[in-house]
Design a protein around this motif. Structure first.
Motif, PDB file in Angstrom:
ATOM      1  N   ALA A  30      -4.816 -29.369  -8.682  1.00  0.00           N
ATOM      2  CA  ALA A  30      -5.453 -30.138  -7.616  1.00  0.00           C
ATOM      3  C   ALA A  30      -6.967 -30.112  -7.701  1.00  0.00           C
ATOM      4  CB  ALA A  30      -5.006 -29.595  -6.262  1.00  0.00           C
ATOM      5  N   LYS A  31      -7.513 -29.315  -8.614  1.00  0.00           N
ATOM      6  CA  LYS A  31      -8.968 -29.217  -8.704  1.00  0.00           C
ATOM      7  C   LYS A  31      -9.568 -30.542  -9.145  1.00  0.00           C
ATOM      8  CE  LYS A  31      -9.327 -24.253  -9.586  1.00  0.00           C
ATOM      9  NZ  LYS A  31      -9.701 -23.221 -10.553  1.00  0.00           N
ATOM     10  N   ALA A  32     -10.773 -30.790  -8.651  1.00  0.00           N
ATOM     11  CA  ALA A  32     -11.436 -32.055  -8.969  1.00  0.00           C
ATOM     12  C   ALA A  32     -11.841 -32.089 -10.430  1.00  0.00           C
ATOM     13  CB  ALA A  32     -12.660 -32.215  -8.077  1.00  0.00           C
ATOM     14  N   ALA A  33     -11.521 -33.210 -11.083  1.00  0.00           N
ATOM     15  CA  ALA A  33     -11.981 -33.421 -12.455  1.00  0.00           C
ATOM     16  C   ALA A  33     -13.345 -34.079 -12.398  1.00  0.00           C
ATOM     17  CB  ALA A  33     -10.987 -34.291 -13.204  1.00  0.00           C
ATOM     18  N   THR A  34     -14.226 -33.692 -13.309  1.00  0.00           N
ATOM     19  CA  THR A  34     -15.582 -34.219 -13.267  1.00  0.00           C
ATOM     20  C   THR A  34     -15.626 -35.654 -13.764  1.00  0.00           C
ATOM     21  OG1 THR A  34     -17.871 -33.725 -13.847  1.00  0.00           O
ATOM     22  CG2 THR A  34     -16.230 -33.473 -15.588  1.00  0.00           C
ATOM     23  N   TYR A  35     -16.645 -36.389 -13.332  1.00  0.00           N
ATOM     24  CA  TYR A  35     -16.881 -37.743 -13.826  1.00  0.00           C
ATOM     25  C   TYR A  35     -17.736 -37.677 -15.085  1.00  0.00           C
ATOM     26  CZ  TYR A  35     -15.168 -39.652  -9.391  1.00  0.00           C
ATOM     27  OH  TYR A  35     -14.394 -39.992  -8.313  1.00  0.00           O
ATOM     28  N   ASP A  36     -17.385 -38.524 -16.035  1.00  0.00           N
ATOM     29  CA  ASP A  36     -18.171 -38.635 -17.263  1.00  0.00           C
ATOM     30  C   ASP A  36     -19.102 -39.834 -17.098  1.00  0.00           C
ATOM     31  OD1 ASP A  36     -19.166 -38.403 -19.768  1.00  0.00           O
ATOM     32  OD2 ASP A  36     -17.400 -39.182 -20.808  1.00  0.00           O
ATOM     33  N   PHE A  37     -20.273 -39.583 -16.528  1.00  0.00           N
ATOM     34  CA  PHE A  37     -21.205 -40.677 -16.250  1.00  0.00           C
ATOM     35  C   PHE A  37     -21.701 -41.306 -17.555  1.00  0.00           C
ATOM     36  CE2 PHE A  37     -21.529 -37.791 -12.599  1.00  0.00           C
ATOM     37  CZ  PHE A  37     -21.229 -38.671 -11.572  1.00  0.00           C
ATOM     38  N   ASP A  38     -21.847 -42.642 -17.534  1.00  0.00           N
ATOM     39  CA  ASP A  38     -22.285 -43.375 -18.722  1.00  0.00           C
ATOM     40  C   ASP A  38     -23.808 -43.434 -18.785  1.00  0.00           C
ATOM     41  OD1 ASP A  38     -19.693 -43.932 -19.559  1.00  0.00           O
ATOM     42  OD2 ASP A  38     -19.569 -45.729 -18.307  1.00  0.00           O
ATOM     43  N   ASP A 458     -14.797 -18.900 -10.948  1.00  0.00           N
ATOM     44  CA  ASP A 458     -13.765 -19.309 -11.909  1.00  0.00           C
ATOM     45  C   ASP A 458     -13.299 -20.746 -11.688  1.00  0.00           C
ATOM     46  OD1 ASP A 458     -13.817 -16.760 -13.068  1.00  0.00           O
ATOM     47  OD2 ASP A 458     -12.321 -16.002 -11.657  1.00  0.00           O
ATOM     48  N   GLY A 459     -14.056 -21.519 -10.910  1.00  0.00           N
ATOM     49  CA  GLY A 459     -13.698 -22.916 -10.701  1.00  0.00           C
ATOM     50  C   GLY A 459     -14.177 -23.784 -11.854  1.00  0.00           C
ATOM     51  N   GLU A 460     -13.802 -25.059 -11.797  1.00  0.00           N
ATOM     52  CA  GLU A 460     -14.201 -26.003 -12.829  1.00  0.00           C
ATOM     53  C   GLU A 460     -15.506 -26.686 -12.435  1.00  0.00           C
ATOM     54  OE1 GLU A 460     -11.095 -28.721 -13.698  1.00  0.00           O
ATOM     55  OE2 GLU A 460      -9.656 -27.171 -14.286  1.00  0.00           O
ATOM     56  N   ALA A 461     -16.355 -26.907 -13.413  1.00  0.00           N
ATOM     57  CA  ALA A 461     -17.656 -27.528 -13.159  1.00  0.00           C
ATOM     58  C   ALA A 461     -17.502 -29.024 -12.932  1.00  0.00           C
ATOM     59  CB  ALA A 461     -18.594 -27.267 -14.334  1.00  0.00           C
ATOM     60  N   VAL A 462     -18.261 -29.552 -11.964  1.00  0.00           N
ATOM     61  CA  VAL A 462     -18.352 -30.995 -11.745  1.00  0.00           C
ATOM     62  C   VAL A 462     -19.804 -31.409 -11.932  1.00  0.00           C
ATOM     63  CG1 VAL A 462     -16.328 -31.170 -10.262  1.00  0.00           C
ATOM     64  CG2 VAL A 462     -18.539 -30.631  -9.245  1.00  0.00           C
TER      65      VAL A 462
END
Length: 619
Positions: A30-38, A458-462
């Protein structure tokens, strides 16, 4: 209830471990996936594909850029857990200076959480100390008010001394929990910590919701002085790192199974009058308590230790109870700081940004103002909270524990705790390194490298979208004039150099390589670049402190019979060579007078004859 025995079925513990594992897997997914900004990279520089330019700044097109979800205030929305913005703007009246602002909002978690407070309720838990404990509980309830109101968070309490008391399961009613501490739990001598820990585990195992995350919080000085007897033939486990050494204390081995239904117990007191007490060394009680802690930690739920002025031995036990170093907190003996400690824990429970960290490196060619001695004079850190009218107002408490640090032009912001309607902004200042040889004028430069928020340990980076800035360049006109010179005397070309004043960097160039002006070009040129050490460099308008550069030119190898001057006519630098005029000679011819020396008239020498008297001797 009083003296509720802490017996457990092994399969219950295994079931809890399995459930915790499954819930953790759900949580990870459920953790937020980061956006790959262009981003674009071309002759115009590096900049966001979906952005807007204003002067020398280029920002993300918040609220309009495709492929990204925004909230109602146009923040980049990461699954309603974190909301981010990053922007840059020029500082009015200060050429070349830019403000960069990081802007972060949090939210309230919707996860079900059942937590148990296991409290050392020994004989000193009366009067001021008890009042402080109740105040701490009130602060805890206030911090969790919304989550308690909607039932997502429930609290149970275990109080222990030589006895153990526990609430009737879990509750959302802070008044009931206060009443339990005031009237049900009783203070007595004896610190049977192991008994309290096992009752706390039982409450989580048997009376919490299956879908709820389970949290264990122990409050006390960790000075256990009683423990259960081990089960006959219990397995002895060598300590291979499950129990960490602190303050010189070490546990060689431990057991995890104890006779919790046996009234006999071990005590560190050598003078106990209780016939059921078996005197043992302090290390026996310590190792038994730690063995139970190891067993409870196998369930996988987070454990916190709020240590009240612990001894060195108490710290040894307390630090091993906490499932991470960040989960070990210390307060004073009288529990004055309990509210703050529980608030810190609450931030990790009901806030989507529970222990957030921002990492913000500067981009290539960017100068962070104050780098190397970066302190509060170099940035503005502000907490914000929405009032009842929905207006953002300053909230200093949100940044009281936030830490800002800088090393090698990378800013780190840590200890962020943000829930619903809570926000933090950090503003700092940058400049473009216009004096560096790689500077390209009127070209977009990214303000930063990859900038991220990790919402929890230990979370995921956004990611934040990265804005860009640029700086202007100038051109200079050079004109050569000749005065008092015939056309035949004018050479085909001359050499000159461009000089630059007001540089601030030791690496910044001050004089160019030689250039030529030719008769063929009428001795005039417009320069937008100059050669320096064999490399063509542009002419920035201002230096690294925002001061305009001063450019001039100097002719090389001016003939001796010429006088060279440099003047400015508007935007043109004029080199003028004037031939020196030769004056006709007016020197008088040399005249030498004849010699008029008089002849010598020396008188002849005359010498008188010598006359000697005869010697007369007396007879």
């Amino acid at each position: 209830m009083e003296e509720k025995k802490g017996w457990f079925q092994k399969n219950s513990r295994l079931l809890l471990i399995l459930c915790t594992f499954i819930l953790s897997m759900i949580s990870v997914s459920a953790k937020a996936a980061t956006y790959d900004f262009d981003y674009q990279e071309n002759q115009a520089g590096q900049y966001l594909t979906h952005g807007t330019a204003a002067g020398d700044t280029y920002n993300y097109d918040y609220g309009n850029a495709p492929g990204v979800e925004f909230d109602s205030e146009n923040y980049v929305n990461y699954d309603d857990q974190a909301y981010l913005k990053k922007s840059v703007q020029e500082v009015a009246g200060n050429q070349g200076l830019f403000d960069v602002t990081l802007d972060v909002k949090g939210n309230q978690t919707n996860n079900a959480v059942d937590l148990v407070l296991v409290v050392d309720f020994s004989s000193s838990m009366t009067g001021e100390k008890l009042n402080n404990a109740l105040l701490g509980l009130q602060q805890f309830g206030t911090e969790l008010a919304d989550s308690l109101a909607n039932g997502s968070i429930r609290i149970g309490i275990v109080a222990y001394n030589r006895y153990v008391y526990s609430t009737n399961g879990f509750s959302t009613d802070i008044d009931y929990l206060e009443q339990f501490l005031r009237q049900t739990a009783e203070s007595h001598s004896g610190t049977f910590m192991q008994k309290g820990l096992l009752e706390g585990e039982r409450l989580l195992l048997e009376e919490s919701r299956p879908e709820a995350e389970k949290l264990f919080i122990h409050i006390g000085d960790n000075s256990a002085n009683r423990s259960y007897l081990p089960v006959e033939g219990a397995t002895t486990y060598p300590n291979t790192g499950e129990i960490t050494d602190y303050n010189g204390y070490h546990t060689q081995s431990y057991v995890k199974d104890f006779q919790t239904d046996n009234s006999a117990y071990h005590t560190t007191s050598s003078s106990s009058s209780d016939s059921l007490a078996i005197p043992v060394s302090t290390s026996v009680v310590t190792d038994a308590t730690l063995g139970t802690i190891v067993a409870i930690k196998e369930a996988g739920f987070p454990m916190y230790s709020v240590a009240t002025a612990p001894s060195s031995r108490g710290e040894y036990i307390g630090r091993n109870l906490a499932t991470s170093s960040g989960n070990y907190l210390t307060i004073d003996e009288n529990l004055v700081g309990l509210g703050s400690a529980l608030t810190e824990i609450a931030n990790k429970i009901d806030k989507t940004i529970s222990n957030g960290t921002i990492t913000d490196p500067m981009g290539t060619g960017i100068l962070l103002q104050g780098a190397g001695s970066f302190d509060s004079d170099n940035y503005q850190l502000v907490g914000w909270r929405k009032d009842e009218q929905g207006t953002w107002v300053e909230a200093p408490d949100l940044v009281a524990n936030v830490q800002v640090a800088e090393a090698d032009q990378t800013i780190t912001v840590s200890n962020l705790a943000l829930g619903e309607n809570e926000r933090v902004t950090l503003t700092y200042q940058i400049r473009l390194d216009t004096e560096d040889s790689s500077f390209q004028g009127e070209t977009w430069v990214l303000c930063n490298g990859r900038t991220t928020l990790v919402p929890e340990v230990d979370g995921e980076a956004v990611d934040f979208p990265i804005p860009s800035i640029k700086a202007p360049v100038v051109s200079i006109n050079v004109l050569k004039k000749w005065v008092n010179v015939s056309a035949a005397e004018i050479p085909e070309q001359i050499e000159y150099q461009v000089q630059r004043m007001t540089t601030t960097s030791e690496q910044g160039w001050q004089i160019s390589d030689p250039l030529t002006l030719s008769k063929e070009d009428d001795f005039q040129v417009t320069l937008s670049e100059v050669p320096v050490n064999g490399q063509q460099l542009v002419l920035p308008k201002y230096n690294n402190q925002g001061e305009d550069f001063s450019y001039t030119v100097t002719e090389i190898n001016v003939p001796e019979d010429f006088e060279s001057t440099v003047t400015n006519d508007g935007e043109t630098i004029i080199l003028t060579n004037t031939k020196k005029e030769t004056e006709p000679s007016t020197t008088e011819p040399s005249t030498t007078e004849p010699s008029t020396t008089e002849p010598s008239t020396t008188e002849p020498s005359t010498t008188e004859p010598s006359t000697t008297e005869p010697s007369t001797t007396e007879p």
